[in-house]
Design an enzyme around this catalytic site. Structure first.
Site, PDB file in Angstrom:
ATOM      1  N   GLU A 128      -3.894  -0.276  -2.673  1.00 32.17           N
ATOM      2  CA  GLU A 128      -4.221  -0.603  -1.289  1.00 32.17           C
ATOM      3  C   GLU A 128      -5.702  -0.917  -1.094  1.00 32.17           C
ATOM      4  O   GLU A 128      -6.421  -0.207  -0.388  1.00 32.17           O
ATOM      5  CB  GLU A 128      -3.750   0.529  -0.376  1.00 32.17           C
ATOM      6  CG  GLU A 128      -2.234   0.617  -0.431  1.00 32.17           C
ATOM      7  CD  GLU A 128      -1.627   1.644   0.505  1.00 32.17           C
ATOM      8  OE1 GLU A 128      -2.148   2.760   0.571  1.00 32.17           O
ATOM      9  OE2 GLU A 128      -0.632   1.324   1.165  1.00 32.17           O
ATOM     10  N   GLU A 152       6.127   2.241  -5.114  1.00 34.46           N
ATOM     11  CA  GLU A 152       6.351   3.413  -4.260  1.00 34.46           C
ATOM     12  C   GLU A 152       7.627   3.161  -3.467  1.00 34.46           C
ATOM     13  O   GLU A 152       7.833   2.060  -2.953  1.00 34.46           O
ATOM     14  CB  GLU A 152       5.194   3.632  -3.277  1.00 34.46           C
ATOM     15  CG  GLU A 152       3.905   4.031  -3.958  1.00 34.46           C
ATOM     16  CD  GLU A 152       2.738   4.215  -2.978  1.00 34.46           C
ATOM     17  OE1 GLU A 152       2.961   4.559  -1.806  1.00 34.46           O
ATOM     18  OE2 GLU A 152       1.600   3.981  -3.423  1.00 34.46           O
TER      19      GLU A 152
HETATM   20  C1  GAL Z   1       1.255   4.337   0.480  1.00 33.19           C
HETATM   21  C2  GAL Z   1       0.055   4.750  -0.309  1.00 33.19           C
HETATM   22  C3  GAL Z   1       0.124   6.179  -0.772  1.00 33.19           C
HETATM   23  C4  GAL Z   1       0.553   7.060   0.346  1.00 33.19           C
HETATM   24  C5  GAL Z   1       1.865   6.609   0.866  1.00 33.19           C
HETATM   25  C6  GAL Z   1       2.343   7.426   2.034  1.00 33.19           C
HETATM   26  O1  GAL Z   1       0.946   3.292   1.307  1.00 33.19           O
HETATM   27  O2  GAL Z   1      -0.134   3.921  -1.410  1.00 33.19           O
HETATM   28  O3  GAL Z   1      -1.130   6.554  -1.258  1.00 33.19           O
HETATM   29  O4  GAL Z   1      -0.375   6.992   1.371  1.00 33.19           O
HETATM   30  O5  GAL Z   1       1.773   5.303   1.320  1.00 33.19           O
HETATM   31  O6  GAL Z   1       2.469   8.752   1.760  1.00 33.19           O
END
Ligand code: GAL
Length: 965
Positions: A419, A489
């Site tokens: 990010e 993620e």
């Molecule tokens: C993503 C980010 C993580 C964490 C997650 C939410 O956008 O890469 O570091 O913030 O969301 O828990």
């Protein structure tokens, strides 16, 4: 962005965009087998001041008396050691965004350690010495014996200084000034606690004359020939030996021999040695080739499917200062839960973690210590990754990661960071990385055009979109369309959830382009705190914070697996056991990418009404990856008429593995053979009105309200329809979500304050009927609810029918009944278990006979919320009552009300009341993962529609309520 001209001061390095000065070039991280080293971990003196320049540097001078300073262990974070407080923000910078400037209030920890060299430390005239810092947050200035060595930034990266010329046999004074904030903080805006300190090891390394400097182990595998090619490039020439392979060659010289390859599934390592004139370095060589071919990520010629997690380093007392045992525990827990990949979100981990990944087998995406997420608040204006002045700092970070970790076979991808938007700096990093190491792929999620990456990566895309990507229908530029896809993620594991894992896994296993995903995230970052159980954002008085968004892991902070991890283990199991229970056979499929099934032993068990009747071994061929076989089951040991019957087939480790003992269950399948007979109660008893009470069989009711008072000797209070659950983090959803978030909607409608209007109490010939309307104030919607009670004189049956009235535009949180019992402790049930299950997170729920206690039924989410439901319950006994359901139901029992649970912010807010509240739910709404990702799929919505369900109550033979008090 303009950099202001200011008068240079002695703390200018703090805000300088340069990564530092004085450090040695980055290189491989290794432990020599003969060169000496001295750990400088241990007790250090610490003085924390409020600004970068509050104190002068006289403390670095020899002879300085720090006798009145605090003493703290290093590695550590001073804010977790009683000096100041931790602070949590997700992406907001906790200081004004004015790069590269940082606040005047800049907590600064002066660290001091005096050390002697061991008596047998080599002669100082021979060779040199290097001082290594493995991790310091966020900026340090270092002196040894009064001489300044330099400054550095890059918190989770190593920095080394040449110190041989400064060492003395005794009384060496090592002084380290650490600033919490620096220009580097702009590059370290990861979603985690801000935790300054020297949080990784400090080591003094002797560097004998002729010792190795840096070296690169290149160990490729040719899957066609079955040969490995080893070449070790070393700054200092030497010999490379791998006795097991008969290799004895010069550095820089490739050797090709037949080898067994390394993979996460079969992590074959060969011990070797790099010997230079001055030292011997143990090598652990894993042969493997990573490539992009046919649009897929392939290792050793085969496409891999990542079943991954995102791992932050976390310990509930020590923060990111992890001890070796904790690192090992993480890897063991991952392996035992079928996880095969880890993304080191969002920085390179302690190097010892990667040794464990090599040894025990995990695919690793090694991510650089880079995130500039807070710039999104200003539409990415002034983003350091798109400003050439910062590029040296970015390249420094890339180089420190790659050089440190390049000799790990487990690392298959380099990730530029997380990010950080897009920009030239990222491109420069990618180019540098490719130039240095062409043997791995490059990952970065933040650029939808995939300019710099070898894989199209996203986070939190919903199922439908992932399916479109799988089909190649997602558009994007030509480059992206040709790339394989991963979800770096997904499945936000905050609080109760994630739901929908199985639905994702089906997609990953259907479409080749989808090469798997990484759950966000591995562990809750709760901080052990007597006030709260575990503290989260805001608990330290932070003026800006993101609450419990920092507790979104598959492990609780104490590393106890959450139900989400148990579900994940089942969803990603590497062996599929399928069947319909009646065909006399099961279909076993090997879903590994590399391993055959020879490490597993299979067993069967036959259960009637949840009780195992017989079990035995099942012979399954050592299927190759991707192969399936139909495997015959034995004859059922008892006639099917004996009751509801199931086959359960398990795949277990046939022998001890390095990560789990023999017998550890890797995968299982369960199949119904014969169905359950639903409970039936003849309506032979007749309601008998008496003095204020109506009796019906074993039960008594309030004449006026029709409320159930008792079943036999067991008092029952407040039995009524219930639709409310203490909203989960996923019900509440993230504030920024544009999709409907039902938690807030439910509350707006008033589903947490439903009123029960009594319309009629009708004692009839063979039933007591109670008619009600359940509805919230201020709304026209309601649930017309009829309770119909019947009995055969011994047992009591309740049939509930619910008819929605008005325009219901939202699903219900739950639908069932709730009541209070005066006491209950032990609970036994026949149904899904042993752990909790919800509609879209229930694959790990195994039908059987289970026992627990009311307290153990609770899942201790760090922020309390709906939890603990056991699914598919046929019958349950607790508090002296036996309850049978038709159809099966969800069972919850707790020592507090839902309202109490809903109001609690921390575990310590939950105190047992004077009763046990029981929910018997016909249905529950799904979980989803909307705390960051998509909500539950529509098929898991609990729609407000006509429903009918029933329960049969009787006195339990086990246990008696008296023995429970
Ligand atoms: C993503 C980010 C993580 C964490 C997650 C939410 O956008 O890469 O570091 O913030 O969301 O828990």
């Amino acid at each position: 962005m303009t950099f202001r001209t200011r008068t240079r001061t002695r703390t200018d390095y703090v805000e300088d965009v340069a990564p530092g000065d004085g450090a040695l070039p980055p290189r491989a991280w290794y432990a020599s087998s003969d060169a000496r080293s001295l750990s400088l971990n241990g007790s250090w003196r610490l003085r924390v001041s409020g600004t970068a320049d509050a104190e002068d540097d006289s403390f670095a001078a020899q002879g300085y008396d720090a006798g009145d300073w605090a003493e703290v262990p290093v590695p550590g974070h001073w804010v977790l050691q009683g000096h100041g407080s931790p602070a949590y923000t997700n992406h907001l910078y906790p200081f004004p965004v004015d790069p590269p400037r940082v606040p005047t209030e800049n907590p600064t920890g002066d660290h001091l350690r005096v050390f002697d060299l061991p008596a047998d430390w080599p002669d100082l005239a021979e060779g040199g010495a290097v001082l290594r810092f493995d991790g310091v947050e966020s900026c340090a200035r270092v002196w040894l014996n009064g001489t300044e060595l330099g400054t550095f930034k890059g918190s989770r990266l190593p920095h080394e200084f040449a110190v041989g010329h400064l060492l003395k046999p005794a009384g060496n004074v090592l002084a380290v000034r650490v600033h919490q904030w620096s220009s580097g903080s702009y590059l370290e805006d990861q979603d985690q606690w801000w935790l300054p300190g020297i949080f990784r090891d400090v080591t003094l390394l002797h560097r004998p004359a002729g010792s190795a400097l840096d070296f690169f182990v290149l160990a490729a595998y040719d899957h066609v020939s079955g040969e490995g090619t080893l070449r070790v490039d070393s700054d200092v020439a030497g010999r490379v030996t791998v006795p097991e392979l008969g290799i004895d060659t010069a550095t820089g010289e490739p050797v090709t021999v037949p080898v067994e390859p390394w993979s996460a599934e079969v992590p074959r390592l060969y011990d070797g040695v790099l010997a230079t004139e001055g030292e011997r370095i143990p090598l652990r060589v894993g042969f493997r080739t990573v490539e992009l071919s046919d649009g897929l990520i392939k290792v050793n010629g085969r496409a891999v499917l990542f079943k991954g997690v995102n791992r932050h380093e976390w310990h509930p007392r020590h923060g990111r200062a992890l001890d070796p045992a904790t690192m090992r525990e993480d890897v063991l827990l991952m392996k035992r839960h079928n996880v095969n990949a880890v993304r080191t979100s969002h920085y390179p981990p302690h190097p010892a973690f990667l040794d464990l990944c090599d040894e025990l087998g995990l695919w690793v995406i090694d991510e650089c210590d880079l995130e500039t997420h807070g710039f999104t608040e200003q539409a990415w204006r002034d983003n350091p990754v798109d400003d050439d002045r910062w590029t040296p700092a970015l390249l420094d970070r890339a180089a420190r990661m790659v050089e440190r970790d390049k000799n790990h076979p487990s690392v298959v991808m380099w990730s530029l960071g997380n990010e950080a938007g897009t920009g030239r700096g990222l491109t420069a990093m990618a180019e540098w990385i490719r130039g240095r190491d062409s043997s791995r792929l490059v990952h970065y999620e933040g650029d939808p055009d995939c300019r710099d990456t070898d894989v199209y990566s996203r986070m939190y895309a919903g199922h439908a979109e992932v399916e479109r990507i799988g089909r190649g229908l997602d558009g994007g530029n030509l480059k992206r369309r040709r790339l394989p896809f991963i979800l770096c993620e997904y499945a936000h594991a905050m609080g109760n959830g994630p739901g929908g894992l199985a639905d994702y896994q089906r997609l990953f296993e259907t479409y080749d382009r989808l090469q798997g995903a990484f759950v966000w995230e591995w562990i809750d970052h709760g901080i052990e705190d007597q006030r709260f159980g575990y503290a989260y954002g805001g608990d330290f008085g932070e003026e800006l914070h993101d609450g419990n968004f920092v507790c979104d892991g598959l492990l609780f902070p104490d590393r106890r697996p959450s139900p989400g991890l148990v579900e994940y283990k089942k969803v990603i199991e590497p062996v599929a056991v399928e069947g319909d229970g009646t065909g006399g056979s099961v279909r076993v499929t090997n879903k590994y990418d590399f391993a055959d099934l020879s490490a597993l032993a299979f067993t069967w068990s036959y259960e009637v009404n949840g009780e195992p009747v017989e079990s035995g071994a099942l012979t399954v061929p050592a299927l190759a990856p991707g192969e399936s076989a139909e495997v015959k089951l034995p004859e059922p040991p008892v006639a099917t008429a004996a009751g509801e019957a199931h086959w359960t087939v398990r795949a277990e480790l046939a022998a001890d593995a390095p990560w789990a003992p023999r017998g550890h269950v890797v995968a299982w399948g369960q199949f119904a053979v014969s169905p359950r007979r639903a409970p039936s109660v003849a309506s032979t008893a007749r309601p008998v009105p008496g003095d204020g009470l109506i009796t019906l069989g074993p039960a008594s009711f309030d004449t006026r309200t029709g409320a159930l008072r008792a079943v036999g000797p067991v008092a029952v209070d407040g039995l009524r329809l219930d639709v409310w659950r203490a909203t989960t983090d996923n019900d509440d959803g993230a504030a920024w979500q544009t999709d409907t978030r039902y938690g807030p909607l439910w509350r707006r409608l008033g589903l947490h304050r439903m009123r029960h209007r009594l319309d009629a109490v009708e004692p009839g010939e063979d039933a007591l009927t109670v008619r009600t309307r359940v509805a919230p104030a201020a709304c026209e919607i309601g649930l017309s609810t009829v309770y119909r009670w019947t009995s055969d004189g011994e047992r009591l049956r309740l049939a509930v029918s619910v008819r929605p009235e008005g325009d219901w535009t939202v699903p219900l949180p739950r639908l069932g009944i709730r009541f209070a019992l005066p006491a209950a402790d032990r609970v036994q049930w026949y149904g899904g278990g042993p752990g909790e299950a919800y509609p879209d997170s229930r694959t790990a729920s195994l039908i059987g006979r289970w026992q627990s206690t009311v307290d153990e039924l609770q899942t201790p989410y760090v922020r309390p919320q709906e939890n603990g439901a056991r699914a598919d319950v046929r019958w349950a006994e607790l508090g002296g009552l036996r309850i049978e359901g038709d159809p099966e139901f969800f069972l919850t029992a707790r020592r507090w009300t839902t309202e109490h649970l809903d109001a609690a912010a921390h575990r310590t807010d939950l105190a047992p009341g004077g009763a046990v509240w029981v929910n018997l739910d016909h249905r529950q709404h799904g979980l989803g993962s909307q705390s960051c990702g998509p909500g539950p799929l529509p098929r898991y919505h609990l729609r407000a529609e006509p429903a009918a369900f029933s329960f049969v109550f009787s006195q339990a033979g086990w246990p008696s309520p008296a023995s429970e008090r």
